[in-house]
Design a protein around this motif. Structure first.
Motif, PDB file in Angstrom:
ATOM      1  N   UNK A  56     -17.676 -28.501  -8.468  1.00  0.00           N
ATOM      2  CA  UNK A  56     -16.652 -28.050  -9.400  1.00  0.00           C
ATOM      3  C   UNK A  56     -15.303 -27.862  -8.703  1.00  0.00           C
ATOM      4  N   UNK A  57     -15.327 -27.340  -7.489  1.00  0.00           N
ATOM      5  CA  UNK A  57     -14.082 -27.204  -6.728  1.00  0.00           C
ATOM      6  C   UNK A  57     -13.442 -28.574  -6.518  1.00  0.00           C
ATOM      7  N   UNK A  58     -14.243 -29.550  -6.134  1.00  0.00           N
ATOM      8  CA  UNK A  58     -13.712 -30.895  -5.921  1.00  0.00           C
ATOM      9  C   UNK A  58     -13.127 -31.467  -7.204  1.00  0.00           C
ATOM     10  N   UNK A  59     -13.815 -31.238  -8.303  1.00  0.00           N
ATOM     11  CA  UNK A  59     -13.362 -31.772  -9.589  1.00  0.00           C
ATOM     12  C   UNK A  59     -12.069 -31.091 -10.058  1.00  0.00           C
ATOM     13  N   UNK A  60     -12.060 -29.767 -10.052  1.00  0.00           N
ATOM     14  CA  UNK A  60     -10.937 -29.022 -10.616  1.00  0.00           C
ATOM     15  C   UNK A  60      -9.668 -29.146  -9.779  1.00  0.00           C
ATOM     16  N   UNK A  61      -9.829 -29.259  -8.455  1.00  0.00           N
ATOM     17  CA  UNK A  61      -8.682 -29.396  -7.568  1.00  0.00           C
ATOM     18  C   UNK A  61      -8.376 -30.852  -7.232  1.00  0.00           C
ATOM     19  N   UNK A  62      -9.186 -31.766  -7.789  1.00  0.00           N
ATOM     20  CA  UNK A  62      -9.013 -33.204  -7.537  1.00  0.00           C
ATOM     21  C   UNK A  62      -8.954 -33.479  -6.033  1.00  0.00           C
ATOM     22  N   UNK A  63      -9.965 -32.975  -5.346  1.00  0.00           N
ATOM     23  CA  UNK A  63     -10.038 -33.123  -3.895  1.00  0.00           C
ATOM     24  C   UNK A  63     -10.399 -34.570  -3.547  1.00  0.00           C
ATOM     25  N   UNK A  64      -9.582 -35.238  -2.748  1.00  0.00           N
ATOM     26  CA  UNK A  64      -9.898 -36.624  -2.370  1.00  0.00           C
ATOM     27  C   UNK A  64     -11.206 -36.714  -1.573  1.00  0.00           C
ATOM     28  N   UNK A  65     -11.763 -37.916  -1.501  1.00  0.00           N
ATOM     29  CA  UNK A  65     -13.051 -38.119  -0.838  1.00  0.00           C
ATOM     30  C   UNK A  65     -13.003 -37.909   0.664  1.00  0.00           C
ATOM     31  N   UNK A  66     -11.811 -37.956   1.243  1.00  0.00           N
ATOM     32  CA  UNK A  66     -11.713 -37.788   2.696  1.00  0.00           C
ATOM     33  C   UNK A  66     -11.508 -36.328   3.103  1.00  0.00           C
ATOM     34  N   UNK A  67     -11.987 -35.409   2.272  1.00  0.00           N
ATOM     35  CA  UNK A  67     -11.949 -33.978   2.560  1.00  0.00           C
ATOM     36  C   UNK A  67     -13.350 -33.383   2.436  1.00  0.00           C
ATOM     37  N   UNK A  68     -13.574 -32.312   3.179  1.00  0.00           N
ATOM     38  CA  UNK A  68     -14.793 -31.519   3.050  1.00  0.00           C
ATOM     39  C   UNK A  68     -14.446 -30.195   2.367  1.00  0.00           C
ATOM     40  N   UNK A  69     -15.384 -29.674   1.579  1.00  0.00           N
ATOM     41  CA  UNK A  69     -15.231 -28.370   0.947  1.00  0.00           C
ATOM     42  C   UNK A  69     -16.299 -27.442   1.501  1.00  0.00           C
ATOM     43  N   UNK A  70     -15.865 -26.322   2.063  1.00  0.00           N
ATOM     44  CA  UNK A  70     -16.764 -25.365   2.705  1.00  0.00           C
ATOM     45  C   UNK A  70     -16.724 -24.025   1.982  1.00  0.00           C
ATOM     46  N   UNK A 254     -13.053 -21.905 -15.788  1.00  0.00           N
ATOM     47  CA  UNK A 254     -11.770 -22.598 -15.624  1.00  0.00           C
ATOM     48  C   UNK A 254     -11.836 -23.985 -16.255  1.00  0.00           C
ATOM     49  N   UNK A 255     -12.916 -24.683 -16.002  1.00  0.00           N
ATOM     50  CA  UNK A 255     -13.084 -26.023 -16.569  1.00  0.00           C
ATOM     51  C   UNK A 255     -13.072 -25.982 -18.093  1.00  0.00           C
ATOM     52  N   UNK A 256     -13.747 -25.013 -18.672  1.00  0.00           N
ATOM     53  CA  UNK A 256     -13.812 -24.876 -20.127  1.00  0.00           C
ATOM     54  C   UNK A 256     -12.477 -24.472 -20.739  1.00  0.00           C
ATOM     55  N   UNK A 257     -11.577 -23.954 -19.914  1.00  0.00           N
ATOM     56  CA  UNK A 257     -10.291 -23.479 -20.409  1.00  0.00           C
ATOM     57  C   UNK A 257      -9.124 -24.331 -19.908  1.00  0.00           C
ATOM     58  N   UNK A 258      -9.394 -25.613 -19.723  1.00  0.00           N
ATOM     59  CA  UNK A 258      -8.310 -26.558 -19.456  1.00  0.00           C
ATOM     60  C   UNK A 258      -8.066 -26.898 -18.013  1.00  0.00           C
ATOM     61  N   UNK A 259      -8.934 -26.422 -17.104  1.00  0.00           N
ATOM     62  CA  UNK A 259      -8.781 -26.753 -15.699  1.00  0.00           C
ATOM     63  C   UNK A 259      -7.510 -26.166 -15.097  1.00  0.00           C
ATOM     64  N   UNK A 260      -7.046 -26.752 -14.008  1.00  0.00           N
ATOM     65  CA  UNK A 260      -5.868 -26.233 -13.321  1.00  0.00           C
ATOM     66  C   UNK A 260      -4.625 -26.300 -14.207  1.00  0.00           C
ATOM     67  N   UNK A 261      -4.487 -27.354 -14.996  1.00  0.00           N
ATOM     68  CA  UNK A 261      -3.328 -27.471 -15.894  1.00  0.00           C
ATOM     69  C   UNK A 261      -3.377 -26.409 -16.981  1.00  0.00           C
ATOM     70  N   UNK A 262      -4.564 -26.146 -17.497  1.00  0.00           N
ATOM     71  CA  UNK A 262      -4.714 -25.090 -18.495  1.00  0.00           C
ATOM     72  C   UNK A 262      -4.387 -23.725 -17.931  1.00  0.00           C
TER      73      UNK A 262
END
Length: 361
Positions: A56-70, A254-262
Motif C-alpha cells: 500500500x505504501x508503494x501504491x499510494x506514494x507511487x514508489x518506483x521499482x528501484x526503491x525498497x520500502x522498510x 487513505x486509499x478509500x479517501x482519494x489517496x495522496x491527492x485526496x
C-alpha cells in the motif's frame, strides 16, 4: 460517545473507522482466535499484514521499482545516526539544511559520526521560513543533502523540492508524509515516524533507492545497516506488529479517501479554514510562519499577550479542543491538522477562534 477535537502534534489523531476496525478485530484477528498482537511475526497471517502495508505504501506514494520500502523501529530519531553511519564516508561531508528543531537534532547526531556542513538555515528568524532553493550551498563532496520537509514546531513546510544538487537528497517526512503527492524519484531516501499521518507510534517507514544502498558502509552494527532489513524484508528481528497492522489499516483508509491527492485536497481545505481566520483577524492572531512557507499540517500562531494565549488555551480546552498548546520554543498555539483530523474539527476550531476574538478584542 463524544470524540475530542484532537489537534495533538504527535502521537496524533487516527481515523475513527480505523480505530473501530481494530476494536472489532482486537481479540480475534482474521479468525485466528488471537489478537494480531499475539501472532508470531513468522506466521502466514502476520506476514500478509506486513506485506500489504508495504504494498500500500508503494501504491499510494507511487514508489518506483528501484526503491525498497522498510518498516523499522526507533522513530525518526534513530534514523538521525543511521543515515550518516550508512551513507557518509570519511572522504565526504554530510550537508544539512536547517529549518527547525528536528533538522538541528539530525545534524547533531551526524556531527558525532563524520564531517558535516550547513547548506542553509532559517534560524536567523526563529525558523519562520524555508530557505530558497537557490540559496542552499552544496559542494561536490557532499555525501548527501538532508532536509526536513515539514516542521511541526514552527509550522513551515517545503512547497517543492527543486534543490540544485547532484548528491543524494534525503528527507525526514515524519510530519507530512502522505499529506500530498510527493515526487519520490527526486529523493534517495525518505523516512518518517508513523505517529502523525500513518498510524500509532512504534513503526518508522523508510523508502530508499537501491542505488544508494549499493554505496552503504559495511563495517557498522548489523541492526543499524539498511541492507540487513532489505535482505530480511524488515523481519530481521521482531517488528512492532500491532503498529504495522494499524499502519496497514490507515493506508487502506487513505486509499478509500482519494489517496495522496485526496489527502492534499482535504488538508488544504482544513488549513485554509484556520489561516483565513488568522489573516482576517487584523493582527489579533499572528501566524509564526511566513505565508509562502506555511504548513498544511501544523498551523502555528500567537495572540498579542501571554495572558491572551493562556485564556485562549484554557477556554479551548473547556470547549473540547485538545493539543493546541504551542511548543515552548515558539509559544502560543499550534493546531496540528494531520490527515485524520476531520474538516468538521477544523470548522469547529475556526468558529471558536472567531468567537474568542469577538469576546476579547
Amino acid at each position: 460517545m463524544t470524540r475530542a477535537h484532537n489537534f495533538n502534534a504527535g502521537p496524533a489523531a487516527l481515523p475513527l473507522d480505523v480505530l473501530e476496525k481494530a476494536q472489532q478485530e482486537m481479540v480475534n484477528f482474521n479468525n485466528t482466535g488471537m489478537s494480531v498482537m499475539e501472532l508470531s511475526h513468522r506466521s502466514k497471517e502476520y506476514e500478509e499484514v506486513h506485506n500489504e502495508a508495504i504494498s500500500l505504501l508503494k501504491e499510494l506514494l507511487q514508489v518506483p521499482n528501484n526503491y525498497e520500502v522498510l518498516l523499522l523501529q526507533g522513530g525518526a530519531s534513530l534514523q538521525f545516526p543511521m543515515i550518516p553511519m550508512n551513507f557518509s564516508p570519511k572522504d565526504k561531508t554530510a550537508n544539512y539544511v536547517l529549518t527547525g528543531s528536528w533538522s538541528e537534532k539530525a545534524l547533531k547526531e551526524a556531527k558525532k559520526l563524520g564531517e558535516t556542513r550547513i547548506g542553509a538555515s532559517s534560524s536567523d528568524s526563529n525558523y519562520t521560513y524555508i530557505p530558497d532553493a537557490d540559496t542552499i550551498e552544496t559542494e561536490a563532496d557532499d555525501a548527501y543533502v538532508h532536509i526536513t520537509s515539514n516542521n511541526t514546531i514552527f509550522g513551515t513546510q517545503w512547497q517543492d523540492f527543486q534543490l540544485n544538487t547532484n548528491a543524494p537528497l534525503i528527507a525526514d517526512m515524519s510530519s507530512d508524509i502522505l499529506s500530498r503527492p510527493v515526487p519520490v524519484e527526486r529523493f534517495s531516501l525518505i523516512y518518517a515516524g508513523a505517529q502523525k499521518n500513518l498510524g500509532p507510534s512504534g513503526v518508522t517507514v523508510v523508502i530508499v533507492k537501491k542505488e544508494l544502498l549499493e554505496t552503504a558502509e559495511t563495517n557498522i552494527p548489523t541492526l543499524l545497516s539498511y541492507n540487513t532489513h532489505v535482505d530480511k524484508n524488515s523481519l530481521y528481528h521482531t517488528p512492532p506488529t500491532f503498529a504495522i497492522y494499524m499502519l496497514k489499516n490507515v493506508l487502506q483508509w487513505v486509499k478509500e479517501n482519494g489517496g495522496a491527492s485526496g489527502m492534499e485536497k482535504r488538508n488544504q481545505e482544513k488549513a485554509s479554514l484556520l489561516y483565513d481566520v488568522i489573516d482576517n483577524s487584523n493582527g489579533f492572531y499572528k501566524g509564526h510562519a511566513e505565508k509562502d512557507s506555511r504548513s498544511i499540517m501544523n498551523v502555528t500562531f500567537n495572540l498579542a499577550t501571554d495572558e491572551l494565549n493562556k485564556a485562549f488555551l484554557d477556554e479551548a480546552k473547556k470547549a473540547g479542543f485538545v493539543g493546541l498548546n504551542g511548543h515552548r520554543s515558539v509559544g502560543g498555539c499550534r493546531a496540528s491538522i494531520y490527515n485524520a483530523v476531520s474538516v468538521e474539527s477544523c470548522k469547529a476550531l475556526q468558529e471558536f477562534m472567531i468567537d474568542f476574538q469577538q469576546k476579547h478584542q
